[in-house]
Write a protein that holds these residues in place. Structure first.
Motif, PDB file in Angstrom:
ATOM      1  N   LYS A 240       0.823  -1.167   0.184  1.00 46.03           N
ATOM      2  CA  LYS A 240      -0.146  -0.080   0.017  1.00 46.03           C
ATOM      3  C   LYS A 240       1.009   1.193   0.095  1.00 46.03           C
ATOM      4  O   LYS A 240       1.970   1.247   0.541  1.00 46.03           O
ATOM      5  CB  LYS A 240      -1.030   0.001   1.143  1.00 46.03           C
ATOM      6  CG  LYS A 240      -1.889  -1.085   1.138  1.00 46.03           C
ATOM      7  CD  LYS A 240      -2.761  -1.076   0.058  1.00 46.03           C
ATOM      8  CE  LYS A 240      -4.025  -2.280   0.007  1.00 46.03           C
ATOM      9  NZ  LYS A 240      -3.704  -3.613   0.055  1.00 46.03           N
ATOM     10  N   LYS A 241       0.359   2.394  -0.457  1.00 46.88           N
ATOM     11  CA  LYS A 241       1.060   3.551  -0.774  1.00 46.88           C
ATOM     12  C   LYS A 241       0.666   4.600   0.344  1.00 46.88           C
ATOM     13  O   LYS A 241      -0.634   4.552   0.762  1.00 46.88           O
ATOM     14  CB  LYS A 241       0.404   4.447  -1.917  1.00 46.88           C
ATOM     15  CG  LYS A 241       0.616   3.474  -3.180  1.00 46.88           C
ATOM     16  CD  LYS A 241       2.080   2.786  -3.406  1.00 46.88           C
ATOM     17  CE  LYS A 241       1.783   1.837  -4.518  1.00 46.88           C
ATOM     18  NZ  LYS A 241       1.280   2.481  -5.740  1.00 46.88           N
ATOM     19  N   ALA A 242       1.691   4.945   1.454  1.00 45.07           N
ATOM     20  CA  ALA A 242       1.415   5.678   2.379  1.00 45.07           C
ATOM     21  C   ALA A 242       2.151   7.099   2.639  1.00 45.07           C
ATOM     22  O   ALA A 242       3.366   7.293   2.151  1.00 45.07           O
ATOM     23  CB  ALA A 242       1.918   4.761   3.631  1.00 45.07           C
ATOM     24  N   ILE A 243       1.507   7.717   3.261  1.00 43.65           N
ATOM     25  CA  ILE A 243       2.224   9.234   3.519  1.00 43.65           C
ATOM     26  C   ILE A 243       2.178   9.398   4.978  1.00 43.65           C
ATOM     27  O   ILE A 243       0.964   9.278   5.647  1.00 43.65           O
ATOM     28  CB  ILE A 243       1.338  10.382   2.565  1.00 43.65           C
ATOM     29  CG1 ILE A 243       1.950  10.458   1.447  1.00 43.65           C
ATOM     30  CG2 ILE A 243       1.818  11.560   3.552  1.00 43.65           C
ATOM     31  CD1 ILE A 243       1.360  11.464   0.508  1.00 43.65           C
TER      32      ILE A 243
ATOM     33  N   THR B 234       1.392  11.629  -6.661  1.00 39.96           N
ATOM     34  CA  THR B 234       1.738  11.237  -8.004  1.00 39.96           C
ATOM     35  C   THR B 234       3.211  10.291  -7.978  1.00 39.96           C
ATOM     36  O   THR B 234       3.015   9.180  -8.798  1.00 39.96           O
ATOM     37  CB  THR B 234       2.082  12.319  -8.687  1.00 39.96           C
ATOM     38  OG1 THR B 234       1.030  13.318  -8.777  1.00 39.96           O
ATOM     39  CG2 THR B 234       2.605  12.096 -10.275  1.00 39.96           C
ATOM     40  N   GLU B 235       4.081  10.698  -7.358  1.00 40.77           N
ATOM     41  CA  GLU B 235       5.341   9.618  -7.434  1.00 40.77           C
ATOM     42  C   GLU B 235       4.979   8.267  -6.617  1.00 40.77           C
ATOM     43  O   GLU B 235       5.623   7.167  -7.101  1.00 40.77           O
ATOM     44  CB  GLU B 235       6.333  10.392  -6.509  1.00 40.77           C
ATOM     45  CG  GLU B 235       7.712   9.476  -6.420  1.00 40.77           C
ATOM     46  CD  GLU B 235       9.015  10.249  -6.116  1.00 40.77           C
ATOM     47  OE1 GLU B 235       9.839   9.559  -5.943  1.00 40.77           O
ATOM     48  OE2 GLU B 235       9.079  11.479  -6.245  1.00 40.77           O
TER      49      GLU B 235
ATOM     50  N   ILE C 162      14.247   3.877   4.936  1.00 43.51           N
ATOM     51  CA  ILE C 162      13.145   2.955   4.708  1.00 43.51           C
ATOM     52  C   ILE C 162      12.784   2.698   3.392  1.00 43.51           C
ATOM     53  O   ILE C 162      11.592   2.195   3.220  1.00 43.51           O
ATOM     54  CB  ILE C 162      11.985   3.371   5.551  1.00 43.51           C
ATOM     55  CG1 ILE C 162      11.310   4.863   5.096  1.00 43.51           C
ATOM     56  CG2 ILE C 162      12.052   3.205   7.318  1.00 43.51           C
ATOM     57  CD1 ILE C 162      10.120   5.133   5.815  1.00 43.51           C
ATOM     58  N   GLY C 163      13.601   3.144   2.453  1.00 44.76           N
ATOM     59  CA  GLY C 163      13.338   2.887   1.269  1.00 44.76           C
ATOM     60  C   GLY C 163      12.213   3.696   0.541  1.00 44.76           C
ATOM     61  O   GLY C 163      11.383   3.458  -0.406  1.00 44.76           O
ATOM     62  N   GLY C 164      12.104   4.875   1.432  1.00 40.28           N
ATOM     63  CA  GLY C 164      10.948   5.801   0.920  1.00 40.28           C
ATOM     64  C   GLY C 164      11.414   7.131   0.054  1.00 40.28           C
ATOM     65  O   GLY C 164      12.576   6.964  -0.343  1.00 40.28           O
ATOM     66  N   THR C 165      10.635   8.058   0.167  1.00 38.21           N
ATOM     67  CA  THR C 165      10.917   9.367  -0.468  1.00 38.21           C
ATOM     68  C   THR C 165      10.374  10.447   0.688  1.00 38.21           C
ATOM     69  O   THR C 165       9.652  10.201   1.456  1.00 38.21           O
ATOM     70  CB  THR C 165       9.896   9.546  -1.992  1.00 38.21           C
ATOM     71  OG1 THR C 165       8.657   9.582  -1.504  1.00 38.21           O
ATOM     72  CG2 THR C 165      10.648   8.733  -2.669  1.00 38.21           C
TER      73      THR C 165
ATOM     74  N   GLU D 134      -0.810  21.538  -0.609  1.00 36.81           N
ATOM     75  CA  GLU D 134      -1.718  20.883  -1.486  1.00 36.81           C
ATOM     76  C   GLU D 134      -0.882  20.368  -2.679  1.00 36.81           C
ATOM     77  O   GLU D 134      -0.958  19.131  -2.943  1.00 36.81           O
ATOM     78  CB  GLU D 134      -2.804  21.809  -1.890  1.00 36.81           C
ATOM     79  CG  GLU D 134      -3.530  21.022  -3.180  1.00 36.81           C
ATOM     80  CD  GLU D 134      -4.806  21.950  -3.604  1.00 36.81           C
ATOM     81  OE1 GLU D 134      -5.597  21.561  -4.282  1.00 36.81           O
ATOM     82  OE2 GLU D 134      -5.140  23.072  -2.672  1.00 36.81           O
ATOM     83  N   GLU D 135       0.086  21.675  -2.851  1.00 37.54           N
ATOM     84  CA  GLU D 135       1.073  20.936  -4.298  1.00 37.54           C
ATOM     85  C   GLU D 135       2.046  19.731  -3.790  1.00 37.54           C
ATOM     86  O   GLU D 135       2.057  18.986  -4.464  1.00 37.54           O
ATOM     87  CB  GLU D 135       1.725  22.150  -4.683  1.00 37.54           C
ATOM     88  CG  GLU D 135       0.849  23.168  -5.269  1.00 37.54           C
ATOM     89  CD  GLU D 135       1.724  24.598  -5.472  1.00 37.54           C
ATOM     90  OE1 GLU D 135       2.890  24.669  -5.050  1.00 37.54           O
ATOM     91  OE2 GLU D 135       0.792  25.591  -5.933  1.00 37.54           O
ATOM     92  N   THR D 136       2.441  19.872  -2.541  1.00 38.61           N
ATOM     93  CA  THR D 136       3.389  19.173  -2.052  1.00 38.61           C
ATOM     94  C   THR D 136       2.725  17.408  -1.901  1.00 38.61           C
ATOM     95  O   THR D 136       3.190  16.612  -2.462  1.00 38.61           O
ATOM     96  CB  THR D 136       4.037  19.326  -0.787  1.00 38.61           C
ATOM     97  OG1 THR D 136       4.818  20.545  -0.752  1.00 38.61           O
ATOM     98  CG2 THR D 136       4.996  18.249  -0.216  1.00 38.61           C
ATOM     99  N   LEU D 137       1.502  17.687  -1.441  1.00 39.37           N
ATOM    100  CA  LEU D 137       0.971  16.304  -1.300  1.00 39.37           C
ATOM    101  C   LEU D 137       0.468  15.627  -2.535  1.00 39.37           C
ATOM    102  O   LEU D 137       0.744  14.582  -2.899  1.00 39.37           O
ATOM    103  CB  LEU D 137      -0.494  16.664  -0.421  1.00 39.37           C
ATOM    104  CG  LEU D 137      -1.311  15.111  -0.185  1.00 39.37           C
ATOM    105  CD1 LEU D 137      -0.580  14.592   0.979  1.00 39.37           C
ATOM    106  CD2 LEU D 137      -2.615  15.318   0.442  1.00 39.37           C
ATOM    107  N   ALA D 138       0.046  16.503  -3.622  1.00 42.01           N
ATOM    108  CA  ALA D 138      -0.244  16.036  -4.916  1.00 42.01           C
ATOM    109  C   ALA D 138       1.228  15.248  -5.673  1.00 42.01           C
ATOM    110  O   ALA D 138       0.902  14.405  -6.266  1.00 42.01           O
ATOM    111  CB  ALA D 138      -0.548  17.282  -5.889  1.00 42.01           C
TER     112      ALA D 138
END
Length: 252
Positions: A6-9, A73-74, A49-52, A65-69
């Motif tokens: 899963k993709k997590a922030i 996207t990545e 952790i191999g993330g960004t 908002e721009e950063t989250l988008a």
């Protein structure tokens, strides 16, 4: 929700409870983006952790908002969002005959409550684009505080903002239920983070004396364990969960 793949922030993921949560999600197989302030340890945490990593100022609402988008996207989507960034100040409603200044109150509410809602509305939008898995598209976890329920003297701004986060959980869960998105908040007591790292045992003892057990500060990994359990258990929704060793804050 099965965390694997899963993709997590994690907003506020450079330190403390956010860092522990980013690490725990990655250990469970999630692909994690760490969002935190420029100059934080976020890049190092993400690399480990191999993330960004994405620098963010959560009070710059348009920039956030721009950063989250960009992060979504990545990542290629968003299934899990954990929001831990925030802070506070200590000021009484009246102090030495002078009223609490309105600017400080607004700043604290912006930092904790308005920024959290701004992130939530955007996170929910991105999650709504997912194909459902077992009817579920996403999970949002916010960070409140037990001060939301027993605020101490001087915490009027902080308490108001954290109470708002706690109250949003049910309403937002009801709003987003048709999209298969769950919303919860975690309300920690005093936890061992960067802000409390310099405290001695003698300083900590009176701060946790009201706890039932254990009489100590919480550990970041204990927050992370609850966050992971929330993601895993689909029946958890629409509530603020206390993580406090049975502590109830005294007036001061």
């Amino acid at each position: 929700m099965d965390i694997t793949g899963k993709k997590a922030i994690v907003v506020g993921g450079a330190s403390g409870m956010g860092r522990a949560t980013a690490e725990a999600l990655a250990a469970q197989g999630a692909i994690v983006a760490v969002l935190d302030r420029e100059g934080s340890a976020g890049k190092d945490v993400a690399t480990a952790i191999g993330g960004t990593f994405y620098p963010i100022d959560i009070t710059d609402f348009e920039g956030a908002e721009e950063t989250l988008a960009a992060a979504v996207t990545e990542l290629g989507g968003l299934h899990i969002a954990v929001n831990t960034a925030g802070g506070g100040t200590v000021k009484k409603t009246l102090s030495r005959g002078k009223p609490h200044d309105l600017e400080t109150f607004r700043n604290v509410v912006d930092l904790n409550l308005i920024s959290t809602f701004n992130l939530n509305r955007l996170q929910a939008f991105h999650m709504s684009q997912n194909e459902p898995e077992d009817s579920e598209r996403g999970v949002i976890i916010n960070t409140s505080s037990i001060a939301a329920f027993e605020g101490q003297i001087g915490q009027v701004a902080y308490t108001a903002s954290k109470a708002g986060i706690a109250a949003m959980a049910l309403v937002m869960a009801r709003d987003l239920g048709p999209q298969g998105i769950r919303v919860l908040a975690i309300a920690p007591s005093l936890f061992s983070t960067g802000a409390t790292a310099a405290f001695t045992d003698e300083q900590v003892a009176p701060l946790v004396e009201d706890a039932a057990f254990p009489k100590r500060m919480g550990r970041p990994e204990e927050y992370a364990k609850l966050a992971v359990a929330i993601v895993d258990n689909q029946m958890l929704n629409g509530q603020c969960l206390r993580l406090d060793a049975g502590q109830r804050f005294a007036p001061r």
